[in-house]
Structure formats: structure tokens, C-alpha cells
Design a protein around this motif. Sequence first.
Motif, PDB file in Angstrom:
ATOM      1  N   GLY A   1       0.915  -1.177   0.255  1.00 29.27           N
ATOM      2  CA  GLY A   1      -0.082  -0.054  -0.141  1.00 29.27           C
ATOM      3  C   GLY A   1       0.758   1.262  -0.049  1.00 29.27           C
ATOM      4  O   GLY A   1       0.672   2.046   0.849  1.00 29.27           O
TER       5      GLY A   1
ATOM      6  N   ASP B   1       0.850  -1.311  -4.806  1.00 27.93           N
ATOM      7  CA  ASP B   1      -0.125  -0.646  -4.594  1.00 27.93           C
ATOM      8  C   ASP B   1      -1.196  -0.949  -5.402  1.00 27.93           C
ATOM      9  O   ASP B   1      -1.086  -1.339  -6.635  1.00 27.93           O
ATOM     10  CB  ASP B   1       0.056   0.902  -4.314  1.00 27.93           C
TER      11      ASP B   1
ATOM     12  N   ALA C   1       1.531   0.629   6.050  1.00 23.53           N
ATOM     13  CA  ALA C   1       1.175   2.125   6.509  1.00 23.53           C
ATOM     14  C   ALA C   1      -0.139   2.613   6.147  1.00 23.53           C
ATOM     15  O   ALA C   1      -0.139   2.886   4.681  1.00 23.53           O
ATOM     16  CB  ALA C   1       2.496   2.888   6.474  1.00 23.53           C
TER      17      ALA C   1
HETATM   18  C1  LIG Z   1      -3.641   6.526   2.578  1.00 21.44           C
HETATM   19  S1  LIG Z   1      -2.633   5.827   1.441  1.00 21.44           S
HETATM   20  C2  LIG Z   1      -1.233   5.178   2.076  1.00 21.44           C
HETATM   21  C3  LIG Z   1       0.072   5.346   1.231  1.00 21.44           C
HETATM   22  C4  LIG Z   1       1.303   5.241   2.062  1.00 21.44           C
HETATM   23  N1  LIG Z   1       1.368   3.848   2.423  1.00 21.44           N
HETATM   24  C5  LIG Z   1       1.713   6.325   3.102  1.00 21.44           C
HETATM   25  O1  LIG Z   1       1.915   5.787   4.121  1.00 21.44           O
HETATM   26  O2  LIG Z   1       1.835   7.467   2.543  1.00 21.44           O
HETATM   27  C6  LIG Z   1      -3.300   4.335   1.180  1.00 21.44           C
HETATM   28  C7  LIG Z   1      -2.819   3.306  -0.052  1.00 21.44           C
HETATM   29  O3  LIG Z   1      -3.319   1.955   0.196  1.00 21.44           O
HETATM   30  C8  LIG Z   1      -3.700   1.552  -1.184  1.00 21.44           C
HETATM   31  N2  LIG Z   1      -4.719   0.651  -1.091  1.00 21.44           N
HETATM   32  C9  LIG Z   1      -5.837   0.303  -0.827  1.00 21.44           C
HETATM   33  N3  LIG Z   1      -6.404  -0.753  -1.210  1.00 21.44           N
HETATM   34  C10 LIG Z   1      -5.396  -1.544  -1.565  1.00 21.44           C
HETATM   35  C11 LIG Z   1      -5.333  -2.989  -1.914  1.00 21.44           C
HETATM   36  N4  LIG Z   1      -6.225  -4.037  -1.721  1.00 21.44           N
HETATM   37  N5  LIG Z   1      -4.055  -3.431  -2.083  1.00 21.44           N
HETATM   38  C12 LIG Z   1      -2.975  -2.557  -2.383  1.00 21.44           C
HETATM   39  N6  LIG Z   1      -3.013  -1.279  -1.978  1.00 21.44           N
HETATM   40  C13 LIG Z   1      -4.410  -0.686  -1.450  1.00 21.44           C
HETATM   41  C14 LIG Z   1      -4.165   2.727  -2.163  1.00 21.44           C
HETATM   42  O4  LIG Z   1      -4.221   2.752  -3.410  1.00 21.44           O
HETATM   43  C15 LIG Z   1      -3.404   4.001  -1.467  1.00 21.44           C
HETATM   44  O5  LIG Z   1      -2.088   4.203  -2.221  1.00 21.44           O
END
Ligand SMILES: C[S@@+](CC[C@H](N)C(=O)[O-])C[C@H]1O[C@@H](n2cnc3c(N)ncnc32)[C@H](O)[C@@H]1O
Length: 284
Positions: A68, A91, A135
Motif C-alpha cells: 500500500g 499498491d 502503513a
Molecule cells: C492513505 S494511502 C497510504 C500510502 C502510503 N503507505 C503512506 O503511508 O503514505 C493508502 C494506500 O493504500 C492503497 N490500497 C488500498 N487498497 C489496497 C489494496 N487492496 N491493495 C493494495 N493497496 C491498496 C491505496 O491505493 C493507497 O495508495
Amino acid sequence: MRFVINNPFLDPDRQGELYGNTARLASRSSALMRAKTAGRPVPETIVQLAQAHRAGSDRRPGLVADIGCGRGTSSRVLAQQLKPQRLVGIDASPALVTAARSRVSHHPGTQVAFLQGDFHHLPLSDDSCELAVAAFCLYHSPDPGRAIAEIARSLAPGGLAVLVTKALDSYSDMDALIATAGLDPHAERHESLYATAHGGNLADLAQSALDVVAVEHEEHRFEFSGLDHAAEYLATNPKYDLAPGLYGNPGALAAALHEWHPDKPITTTSVITYVVACSVGGRT
Ligand SMILES: C[S@@+](CC[C@H](N)C(=O)[O-])C[C@H]1O[C@@H](n2cnc3c(N)ncnc32)[C@H](O)[C@@H]1O
């Protein structure tokens, strides 16, 4: 039959709106980071926790996964400070994967790759990862235990996971601001965006597939300089039922807030929870 999903963070139909373009996430993060007055920087704290708890932390890790990873903000710090042999960011959003590739291009001695993938089916081999970071993303799963089981599957023996989330009542003063302005009278009663994986349940979720070795809670404090600054953040919050034209439009939302509130700094908090866990039986 189709269920009505009340939490936009869990609604598959709204993920494109949330993470389909980099500008929304970048402006939301920028508004929040400019408001921050207390709390350790999250990527650096993840690195410190990994260094404190990883077996053999005096040598470079092999594979580090940033699950993510969004725009790669944590990935960049993990690559710079841990200098793993390989760093893989994963992601679900193709736009954010593309952004991460351009923001975290090359680190000497570290092979960096960003992959589109779903954390319920990680594109990682069994027992391959020395460090897995997730995170601020597990609350996008209706069943975060499944994603954590995937993390456990991908961890090498003795491998470490650092999971990070927010408290259920994060930024509640901002909800009050919206409610008392009458812009969404129910603003304080919507389900928390962090309902499925929050500071109160993340350690228990992790314990179902991993051995939890440390849990830290830290209050982060924010002071928005005034209503314009607050509106930059609030306009991208998907949980409010705002009148047409206000969601995604900080200028219009700020104008509506100015009608009801005096312009003064707005303070709020969010408790950040870090759960450090290792593969079952990984501790000697
Ligand atoms: C709030 S952002 C956090 C990004 C980064 N980890 C940070 O701390 O800045 C949440 C992320 O989770 C990803 N996400 C949501 N559902 C997901 C899934 N099923 N598998 C992988 N990534 C996912 C979204 O695309 C997004 O980029």
C-alpha cells in the motif's frame, strides 16, 4: 443483491476517486503535513522500529516490501536508510504506482521496483521478505486479517512486519467544524474511516497470523492556520455528505465555513499506532 457500503474507504466503487490520481493524495498529505506540530515523522519511525527489532539488523536486509505504498513516500525513506538489496512497493492504484516509480527512481546498491497489486494476494513468494511495511492502508480492507495473513506468508523466517494505522477518533475536531457549520449535521456520527484496522484492534489482528513484539501509540497534533487551510484537507474527506460543489473544492468549502465560523487556527489530533510483529516462531 448489492449491499450499501457506508464507509467510503471500503467501497470498491470509490477507490478510483480516492487514489485514481496523484493530485488528490498529494494535496491532502501536503495540507496535513503543513498543519503538523507534534509527532515523529512516520517513515523514519518505521525505519527505527525495524532497526530496533529486526534480527541481524547490523546487515543489509534482502527484500523489503512497502505494501500500500501510495506515492512511495515511505518507500523512499526505506530505500535510503535501510539500503536493502531489493525494495518492492506494491499498491492497488496504477496512478500511484506510476508516481512512486518517478519519485523513487534509483538508489545505489538497491534494486527498486513498484508493482500494481492487491494486498489480499501479494505478488511476493512465500518466505521471501525480511521486512514488510503496511502503513495507513489496511483500513481499506473489509477483512484486514486476510491481508495480514498474506504478509505472514511472504515473511522469511525471522522476518519483521511493521503495520501502521490511526485511531478511530482521528481528527474528530474537524468533524465538529463541519457539523457545527451545518454543512453535514451528521459529520460526527459517520463511521470512522479507520473502522476495520485502527489503533484499538491492529495488534489483535496482527496476532492472528504473526507474533507481535512491540506496540507503540503516539499522539500526533495538528494546527491548521485557519479555515482556508482546514478546507484544503476537509474537501478531500470522503465521509461527509456535503452539498453539491463542496466535495473536492477547497475554495467553495472554505467560503461555506467562513459563513459560520470565525477565522482562527483549528487544532486536532490523531493517535498513530505502530505494531511490530515477526513471523510465528521467528524469535529465538
Ligand atoms: C492513505 S494511502 C497510504 C500510502 C502510503 N503507505 C503512506 O503511508 O503514505 C493508502 C494506500 O493504500 C492503497 N490500497 C488500498 N487498497 C489496497 C489494496 N487492496 N491493495 C493494495 N493497496 C491498496 C491505496 O491505493 C493507497 O495508495
